[in-house]
Design a protein around this motif. Structure first.
Motif, PDB file in Angstrom:
ATOM      1  N   LEU A  54       0.830  -1.198   0.000  1.00  0.00           N
ATOM      2  CA  LEU A  54       0.000   0.000   0.000  1.00  0.00           C
ATOM      3  C   LEU A  54       0.871   1.256   0.000  1.00  0.00           C
ATOM      4  O   LEU A  54       0.566   2.233  -0.698  1.00  0.00           O
ATOM      5  CB  LEU A  54      -0.927   0.002   1.224  1.00  0.00           C
ATOM      6  CG  LEU A  54      -1.812   1.241   1.385  1.00  0.00           C
ATOM      7  CD1 LEU A  54      -2.728   1.430   0.181  1.00  0.00           C
ATOM      8  CD2 LEU A  54      -2.639   1.147   2.664  1.00  0.00           C
ATOM      9  N   VAL A  70       2.050   1.825  -3.468  1.00  0.00           N
ATOM     10  CA  VAL A  70       0.929   2.280  -4.298  1.00  0.00           C
ATOM     11  C   VAL A  70       0.649   3.751  -4.052  1.00  0.00           C
ATOM     12  O   VAL A  70       0.451   4.537  -4.990  1.00  0.00           O
ATOM     13  CB  VAL A  70      -0.333   1.434  -4.012  1.00  0.00           C
ATOM     14  CG1 VAL A  70      -1.579   2.082  -4.635  1.00  0.00           C
ATOM     15  CG2 VAL A  70      -0.172   0.028  -4.562  1.00  0.00           C
ATOM     16  N   ARG A  71       0.672   4.155  -2.788  1.00  0.00           N
ATOM     17  CA  ARG A  71       0.385   5.552  -2.458  1.00  0.00           C
ATOM     18  C   ARG A  71       1.485   6.487  -2.968  1.00  0.00           C
ATOM     19  O   ARG A  71       1.207   7.627  -3.342  1.00  0.00           O
ATOM     20  CB  ARG A  71       0.207   5.703  -0.946  1.00  0.00           C
ATOM     21  CG  ARG A  71      -1.009   4.968  -0.406  1.00  0.00           C
ATOM     22  CD  ARG A  71      -1.188   5.230   1.079  1.00  0.00           C
ATOM     23  NE  ARG A  71      -1.689   6.574   1.310  1.00  0.00           N
ATOM     24  CZ  ARG A  71      -1.675   7.166   2.498  1.00  0.00           C
ATOM     25  NH1 ARG A  71      -1.145   6.546   3.545  1.00  0.00           N
ATOM     26  NH2 ARG A  71      -2.171   8.380   2.641  1.00  0.00           N
ATOM     27  N   ARG A  90       3.213   5.994  -5.742  1.00  0.00           N
ATOM     28  CA  ARG A  90       2.932   6.113  -7.178  1.00  0.00           C
ATOM     29  C   ARG A  90       1.724   7.015  -7.421  1.00  0.00           C
ATOM     30  O   ARG A  90       1.727   7.857  -8.330  1.00  0.00           O
ATOM     31  CB  ARG A  90       2.694   4.733  -7.786  1.00  0.00           C
ATOM     32  CG  ARG A  90       3.949   3.855  -7.852  1.00  0.00           C
ATOM     33  CD  ARG A  90       3.595   2.401  -8.126  1.00  0.00           C
ATOM     34  NE  ARG A  90       2.724   2.263  -9.291  1.00  0.00           N
ATOM     35  CZ  ARG A  90       1.865   1.257  -9.447  1.00  0.00           C
ATOM     36  NH1 ARG A  90       1.739   0.317  -8.508  1.00  0.00           N
ATOM     37  NH2 ARG A  90       1.128   1.192 -10.526  1.00  0.00           N
ATOM     38  N   ARG A 127      -8.007  -3.457  -4.353  1.00  0.00           N
ATOM     39  CA  ARG A 127      -7.516  -3.619  -5.720  1.00  0.00           C
ATOM     40  C   ARG A 127      -8.554  -4.369  -6.547  1.00  0.00           C
ATOM     41  O   ARG A 127      -9.078  -5.403  -6.130  1.00  0.00           O
ATOM     42  CB  ARG A 127      -6.196  -4.395  -5.745  1.00  0.00           C
ATOM     43  CG  ARG A 127      -5.672  -4.597  -7.171  1.00  0.00           C
ATOM     44  CD  ARG A 127      -4.323  -5.263  -7.215  1.00  0.00           C
ATOM     45  NE  ARG A 127      -3.873  -5.437  -8.589  1.00  0.00           N
ATOM     46  CZ  ARG A 127      -2.708  -5.936  -8.945  1.00  0.00           C
ATOM     47  NH1 ARG A 127      -1.847  -6.309  -8.007  1.00  0.00           N
ATOM     48  NH2 ARG A 127      -2.379  -6.056 -10.205  1.00  0.00           N
ATOM     49  N   LYS A 144      -6.423  -3.770 -12.447  1.00  0.00           N
ATOM     50  CA  LYS A 144      -5.170  -3.013 -12.356  1.00  0.00           C
ATOM     51  C   LYS A 144      -5.369  -1.678 -11.640  1.00  0.00           C
ATOM     52  O   LYS A 144      -4.494  -0.817 -11.666  1.00  0.00           O
ATOM     53  CB  LYS A 144      -4.605  -2.774 -13.758  1.00  0.00           C
ATOM     54  CG  LYS A 144      -4.202  -4.057 -14.476  1.00  0.00           C
ATOM     55  CD  LYS A 144      -3.619  -3.752 -15.845  1.00  0.00           C
ATOM     56  CE  LYS A 144      -3.196  -5.036 -16.560  1.00  0.00           C
ATOM     57  NZ  LYS A 144      -2.618  -4.768 -17.904  1.00  0.00           N
ATOM     58  N   ARG A 145      -6.540  -1.508 -11.004  1.00  0.00           N
ATOM     59  CA  ARG A 145      -6.829  -0.227 -10.352  1.00  0.00           C
ATOM     60  C   ARG A 145      -7.013  -0.407  -8.849  1.00  0.00           C
ATOM     61  O   ARG A 145      -7.316  -1.499  -8.358  1.00  0.00           O
ATOM     62  CB  ARG A 145      -8.083   0.410 -10.961  1.00  0.00           C
ATOM     63  CG  ARG A 145      -7.908   0.804 -12.422  1.00  0.00           C
ATOM     64  CD  ARG A 145      -8.946   1.845 -12.821  1.00  0.00           C
ATOM     65  NE  ARG A 145     -10.303   1.306 -12.788  1.00  0.00           N
ATOM     66  CZ  ARG A 145     -11.394   2.077 -12.766  1.00  0.00           C
ATOM     67  NH1 ARG A 145     -11.286   3.395 -12.728  1.00  0.00           N
ATOM     68  NH2 ARG A 145     -12.589   1.519 -12.779  1.00  0.00           N
ATOM     69  N   TYR A 146      -6.875   0.711  -8.138  1.00  0.00           N
ATOM     70  CA  TYR A 146      -7.000   0.726  -6.685  1.00  0.00           C
ATOM     71  C   TYR A 146      -8.096   1.710  -6.284  1.00  0.00           C
ATOM     72  O   TYR A 146      -8.227   2.793  -6.863  1.00  0.00           O
ATOM     73  CB  TYR A 146      -5.669   1.128  -6.042  1.00  0.00           C
ATOM     74  CG  TYR A 146      -4.550   0.166  -6.360  1.00  0.00           C
ATOM     75  CD1 TYR A 146      -4.269  -0.907  -5.520  1.00  0.00           C
ATOM     76  CD2 TYR A 146      -3.797   0.323  -7.522  1.00  0.00           C
ATOM     77  CE1 TYR A 146      -3.244  -1.798  -5.827  1.00  0.00           C
ATOM     78  CE2 TYR A 146      -2.779  -0.572  -7.839  1.00  0.00           C
ATOM     79  CZ  TYR A 146      -2.512  -1.632  -6.984  1.00  0.00           C
ATOM     80  OH  TYR A 146      -1.501  -2.516  -7.304  1.00  0.00           O
TER      81      TYR A 146
END
Length: 378
Positions: A8, A11-12, A14, A58, A61-63
């Protein structure tokens, strides 16, 4: 499905670069962009208690951090962020983020709390051509987040699929449903047409009580089967519970949260009863103490380490009471089954019809009408 910890964090990071890049495209100079970014972070924490700092969902491919925000990365997400920056730079100038579009007057249920009770009929007010006209207005206004509602939108499945085709890609589509008739085949078809997720009504962990509220002996089974079918098809599942006074306790909230987890849900939305539709004129509002119980439960479950694999909880009423309603042309508005603009599903102030007036006109009218007069209770 859930991402947390180091994953996570990465991800954050990015996502942060995406948001910063968007800020730089909307503001001259790096210092101004960082200022916009900091303001946005403060705003999201204010609205969501920073639940996104602990877990995310998730899908493909998206969050996702909320059912009300498009998934990242996507064109719809970038559009959302641009609008939020515009609000910061020029308060009151932000474009509408979401439209809740009720596409049918039909419903197989007669729910005790139905906010559309006065508009549930055996015939449709809006023709397929009418729906297309309204959808074209929504798309033309640049809105990228659309929730289909009703009635029961699955009663108008073909029209709903056609609306998604008409709306095209680059948007997030959600359905608000009881789960009625949501078979595995229909779930796959919705996914193929671009549906992001399903918000499925589940008003109690107890089957008998849920079915009583929904006035149908099969409703509880429909909801759970719909969740299973949507999960298998790759759709995000959110259970939506209307928390009646008798329901609000730590025990009941814990049991429905566990049921949502075991049913594959990614989100659990808790709504406060409102004096609209079937509840018009009735004393149904939760007490300040009950609102606080739900809020504390939400914080504990969204941030607690042992609940990282449980659905993200959203409780809009708490933040509406504290910071003001996000409806009424602010971030969203509601188009009812007769095509009328309303501030929100629970504030019935029809201010013009979407067949006659544009989305910008609808926004302006609902802003004047306003939404609930929330008291500062929390």
């Amino acid at each position: 499905m859930f991402v947390k910890g180091l994953v996570l964090f990465l991800v954050r990071i990015r996502l942060g670069f995406t948001v910063l890049k968007t800020a730089m495209q909307n503001n001259a100079g790096l210092p101004g962009s960082f200022k916009l970014l900091a303001s946005l972070i403060r705003e999201r924490i204010r609205l969501h208690d920073n639940a996104g700092g602990y877990k995310a969902v998730r899908s493909g491919k998206r969050y996702f951090w909320s059912i009300n925000v498009p998934g990242w990365p996507s064109e719809a997400f970038n559009h959302f962020i641009t609008n939020e920056f515009r609000r910061i730079d020029e308060p009151g100038s932000g474009t509408l983020q979401t439209v809740i579009f009720a596409i049918t007057n039909l419903c197989p249920l007669r729910c005790l709390h139905c906010y559309e009770a006065e508009n549930i009929r055996t015939h449709e007010t809006l023709s397929s051509a009418d729906l297309d006209i309204i959808m074209d207005r929504i798309v033309g206004s640049g809105i990228r987040h659309i929730q289909f509602s009703g009635g029961e939108p699955l009663c108008r499945m073909d029209d709903m699929l056609g609306l998604m085709i008409r709306g095209g890609t680059g948007r997030d589509y959600w359905i608000n449903t009881s789960g009625y008739g949501l078979t595995p085949a229909l779930a796959v078809k919705m996914k193929e047409h671009g549906m992001t997720g399903a918000i499925i009504s589940l008003d109690d962990w107890n089957e008998e009580r849920h079915n009583h509220i929904r006035q149908n002996p099969g409703s509880f089974r429909w909801a759970l089967e719909a969740a299973e079918n949507c999960t298998k098809a790759g759709l995000i599942v959110c259970f939506s519970v209307c928390a009646h006074r008798e329901f609000v306790s730590y025990e009941n909230l814990s049991k429905i949260h566990l049921l949502a987890k075991n049913s594959g849900a990614a989100f659990l939305r808790i709504l406060e009863p409102r004096r609209a539709g079937a509840y018009k004129g009735k004393d149904v509002a939760l007490s300040p103490g009950q609102v606080e119980i739900i809020h504390r439960f939400m914080l504990e479950r969204n941030t607690g380490r042992k609940y990282r694999s449980f659905p993200v909880i959203q409780f809009p009423a708490y933040h509406s009471a504290k910071y003001g309603c996000l409806g009424a042309g602010n971030r969203y508005l509601y188009i009812d089954p007769d095509g009328n603009y309303n501030p929100c599903p629970f504030c019935r102030k029809a201010v013009g019809n979407a067949l006659a007036k544009t989305i910008p006109e609808g926004i302006a009218l609902t802003k004047v009408a306003g939404c609930h007069a929330y008291k500062q209770r929390v």
